[in-house]
Design an enzyme around this catalytic site. Structure first.
Site, PDB file in Angstrom:
ATOM      1  N   HIS A 291      64.473  55.772  61.650  1.00 27.98           N
ATOM      2  CA  HIS A 291      65.537  56.539  62.281  1.00 27.98           C
ATOM      3  C   HIS A 291      65.732  57.836  61.506  1.00 27.98           C
ATOM      4  CE1 HIS A 291      69.513  57.646  63.756  1.00 27.98           C
ATOM      5  NE2 HIS A 291      69.381  56.746  64.701  1.00 27.98           N
ATOM      6  N   HIS A 334      75.204  52.891  56.174  1.00 28.12           N
ATOM      7  CA  HIS A 334      75.119  54.095  55.371  1.00 28.12           C
ATOM      8  C   HIS A 334      76.333  54.251  54.459  1.00 28.12           C
ATOM      9  CE1 HIS A 334      74.542  58.754  55.432  1.00 28.12           C
ATOM     10  NE2 HIS A 334      73.880  58.197  54.430  1.00 28.12           N
ATOM     11  N   GLU A 340      82.483  62.339  56.986  1.00 28.45           N
ATOM     12  CA  GLU A 340      82.010  62.405  58.362  1.00 28.45           C
ATOM     13  C   GLU A 340      83.175  62.167  59.326  1.00 28.45           C
ATOM     14  OE1 GLU A 340      78.815  59.659  58.884  1.00 28.45           O
ATOM     15  OE2 GLU A 340      77.556  60.575  57.339  1.00 28.45           O
ATOM     16  N   HIS A 364      84.818  58.663  58.250  1.00 28.32           N
ATOM     17  CA  HIS A 364      84.170  57.862  57.217  1.00 28.32           C
ATOM     18  C   HIS A 364      84.072  58.742  55.977  1.00 28.32           C
ATOM     19  CE1 HIS A 364      82.277  55.897  60.957  1.00 28.32           C
ATOM     20  NE2 HIS A 364      83.341  55.205  60.588  1.00 28.32           N
ATOM     21  N   HIS A 370      79.575  52.593  56.496  1.00 24.75           N
ATOM     22  CA  HIS A 370      79.781  52.615  57.943  1.00 24.75           C
ATOM     23  C   HIS A 370      78.432  52.413  58.619  1.00 24.75           C
ATOM     24  CE1 HIS A 370      79.081  56.748  56.534  1.00 24.75           C
ATOM     25  NE2 HIS A 370      78.435  56.940  57.678  1.00 24.75           N
TER      26      HIS A 370
END
Length: 449
Positions: A291, A334, A340, A364, A370
């Site tokens: 990803h 993560h 964020e 976050h 998260h």
């Protein structure tokens, strides 16, 4: 109301533009030097977005040829600032994952400035360092009022209802799935036709630029030619009282004058507001495995003095094809050295299909873990890995900052989802110490969902 005919392509950040209202041909001076007297009896005024001595490739300024200079107003006096604040220390720190339900539209008449509320932020505009994140909710046009920030640049993201924005440089219509940037010192007025809601990011340090493309090459992500800046438009209008609202050191001040501030007949330079249609973003994504980091979806960035680290990035998650092989396709779990703040313009975000709704938000914070909720993880871990269009009918975005953002008192008391952490609580343990690889070295499946 502004239309696309009121706009022109920027054709690249940092370029010089020249624009004059068609009603006054020749308003722009010819040659390198201004004449002793401007055409049509106009005043010349420079608006500087960088220091005079900034390097040529970074220097931003525009010359405005206007009916009256902007200095023609009464003294500023402090005025009510509502829920707008840069006080990051009045509330106890909270490292938890936070999510907000869609923010309410007020019942009483509320214009754009009155409907601004600070959700979170960090830093100090007096030191030209930091960021602030706002929600705006309004239902009434500003009328004979304009607004500008001495503190930083605004990046505005409409979510519900369009904004008809009049600036000193011209007019823009900005609808959901579009964004606009109005830089430090630029006066603007917002007109709406009904209930309106959206998000706004302010950066105190510097200006937004396009991210470097690196190995991507010359093309991809947001293309410079898709950014639009207004063409000159003026109104020569005397009024009994026009109110100029200044945001300065996080407070609001107002001054009265007897004419419209939007009396710029012509302008030239490279410091101007602009808009961008998010549907024009050129997605670059993995086609083999793993990803890609969300930085691959950066539309605009405000760089810090540390290379590769942003004061703030504006990142989007648009409709795209997911085609990776042998990998977990949704966002990975993560912990991050960035803050964020996410919002949803429309649709359903693929990693949080329940609870994260258009007009809501999440935060976050630095190093707070998260990732996808339990339902998303189980579904994606069992899905057939075939080419799949994801985020169809969806546009989520992220304000990502290297600053550790604090939530304001208003942000802690309005529309907070107390059950946000529940979305991860049903994640199951699948560890199997007797796991053995298949003969081909690939993982042997020893559990099902």
């Amino acid at each position: 109301m502004a239309s696309d005919s009121d706009l022109k392509y920027m054709s690249g950040f940092g370029n010089e533009f020249a624009s004059e209202d068609s009603r006054c041909p020749g308003a722009l001076p010819e040659g390198q030097n201004n004449p002793q007297k401007c055409a049509y009896g106009l005043y010349a005024e420079q608006l500087s977005g960088t220091a005079f001595t900034a390097p040529r490739e970074e220097n931003q300024r525009s010359w405005l040829y206007r009916i009256r200079p902007s200095v023609l107003h009464e003294p500023f006096v402090k005025t009510e600032r509502g829920n707008l604040t840069h006080d990051w220390d009045s509330v106890e720190p909270n490292p938890n994952q936070l999510r907000w339900h869609p923010f309410d539209i007020p019942q009483e008449k509320t214009d754009f400035v009155q409907g601004l509320s600070t959700v979170c932020g960090a830093g100090d505009p007096k030191c030209r360092s930091g960021v602030a994140v706002y929600i705006y909710v309004c239902n009434t046009s500003m009328g004979d009022k304009c607004f500008y920030s001495s503190d930083g640049d605004f990046l505005i993201v409409p979510q519900l209802g369009g904004l008809s924005i009049t600036t000193e440089f011209g007019r823009m219509k900005v609808d959901p799935n579009e964004i606009c940037v109005i830089q430090r010192g630029m006066r603007f007025n917002v007109a709406v036709t009904g209930d309106t809601r959206g998000y706004m990011l302010e950066v105190f340090n510097d200006h937004f630029v396009l991210p470097n493309l690196g190995p991507i090459g010359a093309n991809g992500l947001a293309n410079p030619r898709d950014f639009l800046t207004p063409t000159a438009w003026y109104e020569d209008r005397d009024v009994e009282q026009y109110t100029v609202i200044s945001k300065y050191h996080g407070h609001l001040f107002s001054a009265k004058q007897k004419h419209s501030p939007f009396d710029v007949v012509a302008w030239h330079g490279n410091y101007a507001p602009y808009k961008y249609d998010l549907s024009k973003f050129m997605v670059i994504n993995a086609v083999a495995y793993d990803h890609a980091d969300p930085s691959i979806f950066t539309v605009l960035t405000c760089p810090s003095l540390k290379p590769g680290t942003a004061v703030a990035d504006f990142v989007i998650f648009p409709p795209r094809w997911s085609v990776q092989e042998h990998t977990f396709r949704p966002p990975y779990y993560h912990r991050n050295c960035m803050s964020e703040f996410m919002g949803l313009i429309y649709g359903a975000y693929e990693a949080k299909e329940e609870g994260f709704r258009p007009g809501g938000a999440s935060l976050h914070s630095l190093m707070t873990p998260h990732g996808p909720d339990a339902e998303c993880f189980e579904k994606a871990s069992s899905a057939e890995l075939k080419a799949e269009k994801i985020a169809t009918g969806t546009m989520a975005f992220m304000f990502e900052s290297s600053y550790s953002m604090a939530v304001t008192e208003w942000g802690n008391q309005n529309k907070v989802d107390p059950n946000y952490s529940h979305c991860w609580q049903t994640l199951q343990k699948h560890f199997n110490s007797s796991w053995k690889p298949n003969g081909d070295g690939k993982q042997q499946k020893t559990f099902t969902f």
